[in-house]
Design a protein around this motif. Structure first.
Motif, PDB file in Angstrom:
ATOM      1  N   ASN A 251       0.864  -1.166   0.000  1.00  0.00           N
ATOM      2  CA  ASN A 251       0.000   0.000   0.000  1.00  0.00           C
ATOM      3  C   ASN A 251       0.905   1.222   0.000  1.00  0.00           C
ATOM      4  O   ASN A 251       2.106   1.123   0.208  1.00  0.00           O
ATOM      5  CB  ASN A 251      -0.910   0.015   1.224  1.00  0.00           C
ATOM      6  CG  ASN A 251      -2.028   1.039   1.107  1.00  0.00           C
ATOM      7  OD1 ASN A 251      -2.236   1.638   0.046  1.00  0.00           O
ATOM      8  ND2 ASN A 251      -2.744   1.257   2.189  1.00  0.00           N
ATOM      9  N   GLY A 252       0.355   2.398  -0.288  1.00  0.00           N
ATOM     10  CA  GLY A 252       1.167   3.607  -0.316  1.00  0.00           C
ATOM     11  C   GLY A 252       1.432   4.076  -1.736  1.00  0.00           C
ATOM     12  O   GLY A 252       0.852   3.566  -2.707  1.00  0.00           O
ATOM     13  N   GLY A 255       2.295   1.395  -4.024  1.00  0.00           N
ATOM     14  CA  GLY A 255       1.494   0.219  -3.765  1.00  0.00           C
ATOM     15  C   GLY A 255       0.638  -0.246  -4.929  1.00  0.00           C
ATOM     16  O   GLY A 255       0.666   0.299  -6.031  1.00  0.00           O
ATOM     17  N   LYS A 257      -3.413  -1.867  -6.143  1.00  0.00           N
ATOM     18  CA  LYS A 257      -4.837  -1.725  -5.845  1.00  0.00           C
ATOM     19  C   LYS A 257      -5.287  -2.751  -4.802  1.00  0.00           C
ATOM     20  O   LYS A 257      -6.090  -2.435  -3.914  1.00  0.00           O
ATOM     21  CB  LYS A 257      -5.654  -1.888  -7.128  1.00  0.00           C
ATOM     22  CG  LYS A 257      -7.134  -1.611  -6.950  1.00  0.00           C
ATOM     23  CD  LYS A 257      -7.901  -1.835  -8.254  1.00  0.00           C
ATOM     24  CE  LYS A 257      -7.523  -0.831  -9.321  1.00  0.00           C
ATOM     25  NZ  LYS A 257      -8.355  -0.984 -10.533  1.00  0.00           N
ATOM     26  N   PHE A 260      -4.166  -1.747  -1.265  1.00  0.00           N
ATOM     27  CA  PHE A 260      -4.958  -0.605  -0.798  1.00  0.00           C
ATOM     28  C   PHE A 260      -6.379  -1.033  -0.449  1.00  0.00           C
ATOM     29  O   PHE A 260      -6.906  -0.697   0.621  1.00  0.00           O
ATOM     30  CB  PHE A 260      -4.975   0.467  -1.886  1.00  0.00           C
ATOM     31  CG  PHE A 260      -5.862   1.642  -1.579  1.00  0.00           C
ATOM     32  CD1 PHE A 260      -5.489   2.594  -0.645  1.00  0.00           C
ATOM     33  CD2 PHE A 260      -7.086   1.799  -2.225  1.00  0.00           C
ATOM     34  CE1 PHE A 260      -6.305   3.683  -0.355  1.00  0.00           C
ATOM     35  CE2 PHE A 260      -7.906   2.874  -1.950  1.00  0.00           C
ATOM     36  CZ  PHE A 260      -7.521   3.825  -1.013  1.00  0.00           C
ATOM     37  N   LYS A 261      -7.005  -1.807  -1.326  1.00  0.00           N
ATOM     38  CA  LYS A 261      -8.402  -2.170  -1.125  1.00  0.00           C
ATOM     39  C   LYS A 261      -8.576  -3.100   0.076  1.00  0.00           C
ATOM     40  O   LYS A 261      -9.551  -2.976   0.832  1.00  0.00           O
ATOM     41  CB  LYS A 261      -8.957  -2.840  -2.386  1.00  0.00           C
ATOM     42  CG  LYS A 261     -10.470  -2.982  -2.375  1.00  0.00           C
ATOM     43  CD  LYS A 261     -11.004  -3.436  -3.733  1.00  0.00           C
ATOM     44  CE  LYS A 261     -12.529  -3.493  -3.712  1.00  0.00           C
ATOM     45  NZ  LYS A 261     -13.092  -3.928  -5.011  1.00  0.00           N
ATOM     46  N   GLN A 264      -8.745  -1.004   3.074  1.00  0.00           N
ATOM     47  CA  GLN A 264      -9.955  -0.193   3.178  1.00  0.00           C
ATOM     48  C   GLN A 264     -11.189  -1.031   3.518  1.00  0.00           C
ATOM     49  O   GLN A 264     -12.105  -0.549   4.195  1.00  0.00           O
ATOM     50  CB  GLN A 264     -10.200   0.553   1.852  1.00  0.00           C
ATOM     51  CG  GLN A 264      -9.070   1.478   1.429  1.00  0.00           C
ATOM     52  CD  GLN A 264      -8.770   2.560   2.443  1.00  0.00           C
ATOM     53  OE1 GLN A 264      -9.684   3.182   2.983  1.00  0.00           O
ATOM     54  NE2 GLN A 264      -7.493   2.797   2.706  1.00  0.00           N
ATOM     55  N   TYR A 278       2.357   7.271   4.891  1.00  0.00           N
ATOM     56  CA  TYR A 278       1.390   7.817   3.931  1.00  0.00           C
ATOM     57  C   TYR A 278      -0.018   7.782   4.515  1.00  0.00           C
ATOM     58  O   TYR A 278      -0.828   6.900   4.219  1.00  0.00           O
ATOM     59  CB  TYR A 278       1.478   7.052   2.608  1.00  0.00           C
ATOM     60  CG  TYR A 278       2.876   7.063   2.030  1.00  0.00           C
ATOM     61  CD1 TYR A 278       3.434   8.253   1.550  1.00  0.00           C
ATOM     62  CD2 TYR A 278       3.639   5.906   1.996  1.00  0.00           C
ATOM     63  CE1 TYR A 278       4.720   8.274   1.045  1.00  0.00           C
ATOM     64  CE2 TYR A 278       4.932   5.924   1.490  1.00  0.00           C
ATOM     65  CZ  TYR A 278       5.461   7.109   1.019  1.00  0.00           C
ATOM     66  OH  TYR A 278       6.740   7.141   0.529  1.00  0.00           O
ATOM     67  N   PHE A 281      -3.372   7.048   2.686  1.00  0.00           N
ATOM     68  CA  PHE A 281      -3.674   5.703   2.209  1.00  0.00           C
ATOM     69  C   PHE A 281      -4.226   4.803   3.320  1.00  0.00           C
ATOM     70  O   PHE A 281      -4.628   3.684   3.054  1.00  0.00           O
ATOM     71  CB  PHE A 281      -2.423   5.057   1.604  1.00  0.00           C
ATOM     72  CG  PHE A 281      -1.987   5.680   0.311  1.00  0.00           C
ATOM     73  CD1 PHE A 281      -2.404   5.175  -0.907  1.00  0.00           C
ATOM     74  CD2 PHE A 281      -1.157   6.796   0.304  1.00  0.00           C
ATOM     75  CE1 PHE A 281      -2.008   5.750  -2.099  1.00  0.00           C
ATOM     76  CE2 PHE A 281      -0.752   7.380  -0.879  1.00  0.00           C
ATOM     77  CZ  PHE A 281      -1.182   6.867  -2.086  1.00  0.00           C
ATOM     78  N   PRO A 538      -2.055   3.341  -6.063  1.00  0.00           N
ATOM     79  CA  PRO A 538      -3.341   2.639  -6.058  1.00  0.00           C
ATOM     80  C   PRO A 538      -4.520   3.551  -5.773  1.00  0.00           C
ATOM     81  O   PRO A 538      -5.650   3.222  -6.083  1.00  0.00           O
ATOM     82  CB  PRO A 538      -3.169   1.611  -4.936  1.00  0.00           C
ATOM     83  CG  PRO A 538      -2.144   2.206  -4.033  1.00  0.00           C
ATOM     84  CD  PRO A 538      -1.195   2.940  -4.934  1.00  0.00           C
ATOM     85  N   LYS A 539      -4.276   4.691  -5.160  1.00  0.00           N
ATOM     86  CA  LYS A 539      -5.331   5.645  -4.853  1.00  0.00           C
ATOM     87  C   LYS A 539      -4.977   6.958  -5.534  1.00  0.00           C
ATOM     88  O   LYS A 539      -3.978   7.582  -5.213  1.00  0.00           O
ATOM     89  CB  LYS A 539      -5.442   5.849  -3.338  1.00  0.00           C
ATOM     90  CG  LYS A 539      -6.416   6.956  -2.924  1.00  0.00           C
ATOM     91  CD  LYS A 539      -6.257   7.265  -1.449  1.00  0.00           C
ATOM     92  CE  LYS A 539      -7.145   8.427  -1.043  1.00  0.00           C
ATOM     93  NZ  LYS A 539      -6.896   8.849   0.354  1.00  0.00           N
TER      94      LYS A 539
END
Length: 579
Positions: A251-252, A255, A257, A260-261, A264, A278, A281, A538-539
């Motif tokens: 992630n970051g 990172g 997807k 990250f997902k 979340q 970060y 994120f 990723p974001k």
């Protein structure tokens, strides 16, 4: 011959486990140089720039638990600072000796004078000026003890006349103490931790460098909770393996997807040994637990609901028998599916056709991952080469990967490879360098040559400051002053008696890298990569997409239509990830 303070310093360093020191000798450093020569137990590595020496010493510390570098008088001190900042923020125990002008000249703005305590205070755990032989003896022991206990840099300022003075008796011990205490949350805290974890079904682990010595325990926790496992860049080499069925990626900024997902969508995220910087994120709507051996880190990056102080290995050993088994693997399977899709996307970029002098860097990184030794040590520059390492270099059997992950400095990969090559001569050492990074400390290729350090220096030569270029584009600025006119790196290396190759065609990449990796000695491979290759995080915020479009528009309005079209063509594969 009476023992001098310089001799006592050498004894202290040897007794603490230091194997070598990195320095450019001269002036106030000469008494120590002579003491090292006469003693014979320390290896003196003559670097070309003290910053490179500080990075190399940091790598010694990261691999062996302690490192040492030195700088003489004002300029030598200042050159150390950047590498020491990196070592201190990375938690690497480095002893830095800042020799200076004689004591009777201090405080008079003398030639090459610096205020050592002010200069090094912000990049060290301990900093002291030794103005007498007694002070020096106390400072040597105390500095080393602080470095190994606080995991950071300790600096001793040492005037030349003090180095040459005779040792005087003190009550301080002349040895140091390596302690390894067990640290876990208290009984009530452990029970609370168990209650929280047992109450959640969708749990995600996010593992950092603090899990280095707890890899087995972290895997057992993922298995027991059916929890997908993400990781920071500094933690990825321990868990980003095909043998890890729980891995879902980074992630970051660098990172994926899936990483990250997973964070979340989890009901509970457990941050294990990571000071992940970060904040944007990190999730805000689910429950978050943070466990770290440094409690001052807890909660400073994100919305942490529960914090516990403990070493990760110790804490997980106590925690695992107390947890219920989570038999629901639905969340894990969903994240695994997304992660596999993401890996397939990355592989599709590798297979894309490259133009001459514009080789896809993803392809280069994937080949390096394929043919490098299973226990290779990788050092990576800050910049686009770090992106390709994050995406394509996998952990395999016993690989190690490091870089300037906390300080974020350029030019770190090559000097870190100096330290890694000297500390681990039995292992393959590969430095993934940007052309911007390698240019900053290019002279220390001669250090690699002089000591015949068998490091393999891979240059991702995209003729630009690629990461800066991306930063400007997503902010809506037209790129400007990011292009680089480079020397012929192969000729530079050959002039330093290092075997070197240049690669400008995709079909030659694998053969050349294989030849370089099997070469008995140092090697440089200069690869001309696509300067327009970018990597989206990723974001991505709408403002960043808007900024990218704005910067392309500005290029076209300024008569650079061809550049804008080439940029869009090169990066359409990444832009597709956003939708």
């Amino acid at each position: 011959m009476a023992k001098k303070v310089a001799d006592l310093l050498v004894e202290n360093l040897v007794n603490a486990g230091v194997k070598r020191l990195y320095a450019v000798t001269g002036d106030s450093l000469n008494p120590i140089n002579d003491a090292v020569r006469r003693d014979g137990r320390l290896e003196w590595i003559h670097v070309r720039h003290e910053e490179a020496g500080a990075y190399a010493a940091s790598m010694d510390a990261e691999l062996d638990g302690i490192g040492c570098c030195m700088g003489s008088s004002g300029p030598g001190h200042v050159h150390l600072v950047n590498g020491l900042y990196d070592a201190n923020r990375s938690g690497n125990p480095v002893i830095a000796i800042a020799t200076t002008i004689d004591t009777n000249k201090l405080g008079m703005e003398n030639f090459q004078e610096t205020n050592i305590v002010k200069l090094f205070d912000d990049c060290s755990k301990y900093c002291a000026m030794a103005n007498t032989p007694e002070q020096a003896a106390h400072a040597f022991q105390s500095a080393i003890q602080h470095a190994i206990q606080d995991n950071g840099v300790a600096v001793v300022g040492l005037p030349g006349d003090v180095s040459e003075a005779e040792v005087e008796h003190i009550t301080t011990a002349h040895k140091n103490f390596y302690t390894n205490s067990r640290l876990i949350p208290g009984k009530a805290e452990l029970e609370q931790l168990v209650e929280i974890i047992n109450s959640k079904k969708k749990v995600m682990l996010f593992c950092g460098y603090g899990c280095k010595d707890a890899q087995e325990e972290a895997m057992q926790l993922s298995e027991k909770l059916n929890a997908p496992m993400g990781y920071s860049f500094r933690g990825k080499i321990f868990f980003d393996k095909t043998s890890n069925p729980y891995a879902v990626g980074l992630n970051g900024l660098l990172g994926s997807k899936s990483g990250f997902k997973a964070m979340q969508e989890a009901d509970l995220v457990i941050l294990l040994g990571t000071d992940f910087p970060y904040s944007s994120f990190l999730p805000e709507k689910n429950t978050m637990i943070q466990i770290d051996h440094k409690p001052e880190r807890i909660g400073r990056r994100g919305k942490v609901d529960y914090g516990f102080a403990g070493k990760i290995k110790d804490t997980l050993e106590a925690l695992l028998p107390m947890l219920d088994k989570n038999s629901d693997d639905g969340f894990l399977k969903d994240m695994q599916k997304l992660h596999n899709e993401q890996e397939e996307k990355y592989n599709s970029y590798v297979e894309a056709k490259s133009k001459e002098n514009n080789i896809h860097p993803e392809f280069v990184a994937s080949v390096i991952d394929e043919i490098a030794a299973d226990d290779a040590i990788f050092t990576v520059d800050t910049g686009m080469s770090a992106v390709w390492a994050a995406r394509y270099i996998k952990g395999k059997r016993n690989r190690y990967l490091t870089g300037s992950f906390n300080h974020g400095s350029m030019a770190n990969a090559m000097p870190m490879a100096i330290g890694a090559g000297l500390s681990r001569p039995d292992r393959q050492v590969i430095a993934l360098c940007g052309d911007g990074g390698i240019s900053m400390l290019l002279g220390d290729l001669m250090t690699i040559s002089q000591y015949n350090i068998p490091a393999k220096i891979i240059i991702f030569n995209n003729r630009s400051l690629g990461m800066v270029k991306l930063e400007m584009q997503v902010a809506g600025y037209p790129e400007w002053q990011t292009d680089m006119k480079n020397p012929d790196f192969t000729k530079v290396a050959e002039a330093m008696n290092i075997k070197a190759w240049s690669v400008d065609k995709c079909q030659n990449v694998k053969n050349v890298l294989q030849e370089a990796f099997t070469h008995n000695g140092p090697a440089v491979v200069n690869i001309f990569t696509d300067p327009e290759a970018l990597a989206m995080p990723p974001k991505v915020e709408f403002d960043q997409i808007k900024g990218f479009a704005t910067s392309m528009g500005k290029l076209m309005l300024n008569g650079q239509t061809a550049d804008a079209i080439d940029n869009a063509k090169s990066n359409i594969k990444y832009l597709k990830e956003l939708f």
